[in-house]
Design an enzyme around this catalytic site. Sequence first.
Site, mmCIF file in Angstrom:
data_model
loop_
_atom_site.group_PDB
_atom_site.id
_atom_site.type_symbol
_atom_site.label_atom_id
_atom_site.label_comp_id
_atom_site.label_asym_id
_atom_site.label_seq_id
_atom_site.Cartn_x
_atom_site.Cartn_y
_atom_site.Cartn_z
ATOM 1 N N GLU A 177 -15.681 96.823 70.624
ATOM 2 C CA GLU A 177 -13.626 96.343 70.371
ATOM 3 C C GLU A 177 -13.453 96.147 69.304
ATOM 4 O O GLU A 177 -13.177 96.187 67.820
ATOM 5 C CB GLU A 177 -13.608 94.808 70.688
ATOM 6 N N LYS A 219 -13.175 98.203 74.438
ATOM 7 C CA LYS A 219 -11.935 97.179 74.350
ATOM 8 C C LYS A 219 -10.303 97.016 73.551
ATOM 9 O O LYS A 219 -10.863 96.665 72.660
ATOM 10 C CB LYS A 219 -12.696 95.688 74.185
#
Length: 342
Positions: A177, A219
């Site tokens: 992420e 992500k």
Amino acid sequence: MNIQKLIETTKMLVADNKGLLAMDESNPTCNKRFAKLSIPQTEEARRAYRELIITTPSLGEYISGAILYDETIRQHKKDGTPFIKVLSNAGILIGIKVDIGAKDMAGHSGEKITEGLDGLRDRLKEYFQMGARFAKWRAVISIGDRFPSRGCIEANSQALARYAALCQEVGLVPIVEPEVLMDSEHTIERCYKVTEEVLHTVFNNLYTQRVMLEGIILKPSMVLSGLTCSAQASVDEVANDTVNCLLRNVPAAVSGIAFLSGGQSSELASARLNAMNLRFKSRSPWALTFSFARAIQQPALDIWQGKEANVSEAQQALLHRAKCNWAARQGEYKAAMEGSGV
Ligand code: 13P
């Protein structure tokens, strides 16, 4: 490393138009959100709130995996059932946040570096034994006049790649992420450029650290105009810029892309994800799905307010958001779904 098992997990996480539910707020972040609604900032209140989320009827029809925080993965329902068992019974895979937060970066005023690599191998093994099958590490990149700097992007990308390699070693799918923050006045063009550099650097480091791309989920943040930018891009512009940026910088071998919401309203997050799938599904090499926290949870938290009597209504609001995002994955979300309780 069992490559086949990792691939199976990534496939389960993106199957059947489902998405991920991020409920891994650290205690300070969770407390901050509780404080705004005058909910007590106690372990018991956090436990009760997380019980509300995971016992939402039919949640597993729309959610494939839930990302937990260290406190939460060890908690139980009021009747003594471990949270892990509740989620498994609902067919929801267990994920765990394993970074220990974004800290001020030395020599880089205004920028952050995510920490948590020391002792990570042992923590990952413990989480795997507890039943976790995937993990999350969030890097934060701010946009300002003087940043992001090369040093910040490089250091965060290397940490993400080292975390991802350690996860795969123990059999956990790493959610990678790199979040480009939206809370500034930058234009969407600037966000595109920064996101491009960040993604390019992240994948360079994943390659260097020998991470198997079929066994990760990316992500990212969406490519957006900054929150206080006077020119706000339309839903279609966001969808175009986001997916084009990904197409140019993310290898097709990656199994899935699950967006964070980053502070967008619930409705906008659904509408933008919907537009991406509507316009690009036929030529996207990856599933384009969601891994929202605020954009799924906030309406439910607003209704709950820490009161037992509001649990059922809050669960309906949570399920509604999960359903809207499940529809958005198929390009079938419509504004008319809002307020209809669909
Ligand atoms: P938001 O959707 O609220 O941005 O949270 C996603 C997340 O998991 C942040 O790490």
